[in-house]
Design an enzyme around this catalytic site. Structure first.
Site, mmCIF file in Angstrom:
data_model
loop_
_atom_site.group_PDB
_atom_site.id
_atom_site.type_symbol
_atom_site.label_atom_id
_atom_site.label_comp_id
_atom_site.label_asym_id
_atom_site.label_seq_id
_atom_site.Cartn_x
_atom_site.Cartn_y
_atom_site.Cartn_z
ATOM 1 C CB SER A 118 -0.934 -0.021 1.212
ATOM 2 O OG SER A 118 -1.988 0.889 1.024
ATOM 3 C CG HIS A 123 0.245 15.749 -1.725
ATOM 4 N ND1 HIS A 123 1.217 15.605 -2.682
ATOM 5 C CD2 HIS A 123 -0.475 14.592 -1.733
ATOM 6 C CE1 HIS A 123 1.093 14.421 -3.255
ATOM 7 N NE2 HIS A 123 0.077 13.791 -2.697
ATOM 8 C CB CYS A 146 -4.259 -3.906 1.507
ATOM 9 S SG CYS A 146 -5.199 -5.241 0.741
#
Length: 273
Positions: A118, A123, A146
């Protein structure tokens, strides 16, 4: 579904549920001149540069037992940064007894959980109001896993990693897995609110709103600091340097900015037509 921490569902194959935590934090500042605004943006870029953000994400990966396969990071011009970690399943040193309980996750300790193939991303978005002297910094972090464990276990650490005025937190579970009889499971743990994964001492500092869609395994929590101290929002000034009228006007602008972010809509001031 109600399971004790010792109980496990016997699955047919791998648990392929996808669980995603989106953590958005905001920092608000009042900077009156272009020089002050530029200085604030420079300060934010230094505080939340790609190197520091990478270290935060590495710690998140370690907490949930992931191997970091690849790191992509970038500081942008004139401002902002991004980091992406591609991670794969790590070794399970110990299966924690509290893994199925709703409780705040730990601060960094030894690896006790795992996830499979994963990613973790961040950001940043520094920006400013063109007329009102308000500068707002936002950082968006996504932890997508996951398998059995939930990225909510990293939420406590993320909250402690940022000095934040506002938080918007989303958690969602997608896909399905099957038990040994082929019955579909669309979620594998009990949850009724993201707030259950936030420590009490943190919750006491914030006003909070939940918007949850339980049938679709979608959970949303907004947080706004309760106490307002103008001194924490002035960049390059102190309240003592301002007139009472200036203090009132700046306070109203800052609170308006925070309310609009918190409620997710523009709020018309009474003086506007």
């Amino acid at each position: 579904m109600s399971l004790t921490p010792e109980q496990r569902i016997e699955l047919h194959g791998f648990n392929n549920l996808t669980k995603t935590l989106s953590f958005n934090m905001y920092d608000i500042c009042y900077a009156t001149t272009e020089e002050e605004r530029d200085a604030y943006i420079e300060y934010i870029d230094e505080q939340y540069n790609a190197e520091r953000l990478t270290n935060i994400l590495k710690t998140v990966a370690k907490m949930i037992g992931a191997h970091v396969l690849n790191i992509a990071k970038q500081d942008y011009v004139p401002q902002g940064a991004s980091v992406t970690l591609l991670v794969s399943e790590g070794p399970v040193v110990e299966v924690p007894a509290e893994s199925l309980e709703e409780s705040p996750g730990p601060l960094p300790t030894s690896v006790t959980m795992h996830l499979d193939k994963s990613h973790i991303t961040v950001h940043t978005y520094p920006e400013f109001h063109p007329h009102e002297g308000i500068s707002t910094f936002r950082a968006d972090i996504d932890v997508s896993t996951c398998g059995e464990i939930s990225p909510l276990k990293a939420l406590n650490y993320l909250i402690h990693s940022f000095d934040t005025d506002m938080m918007t937190i989303d958690y969602r579970v997608r896909g399905f897995t099957r038990d040994k009889n082929g019955h579909k499971l669309f979620i594998d743990h009990d949850i009724n609110s993201i707030q259950n994964y936030i420590p009490d001492e943190v919750k006491q500092q914030y006003d909070m709103i939940d918007v949850n869609v339980y049938q679709q395994n979608i959970f949303h929590t907004k947080c706004k600091l309760r106490e307002f101290d103008l001194d924490n929002y002035l960049f390059g000034h102190s309240p003592d340097e301002l007139s009472p009228q200036e203090v009132q006007e700046i306070t109203e602008k800052l609170k308006m900015e925070m309310d609009e972010i918190f409620y997710g809509q523009n709020i018309r001031q009474s003086s506007q037509p």
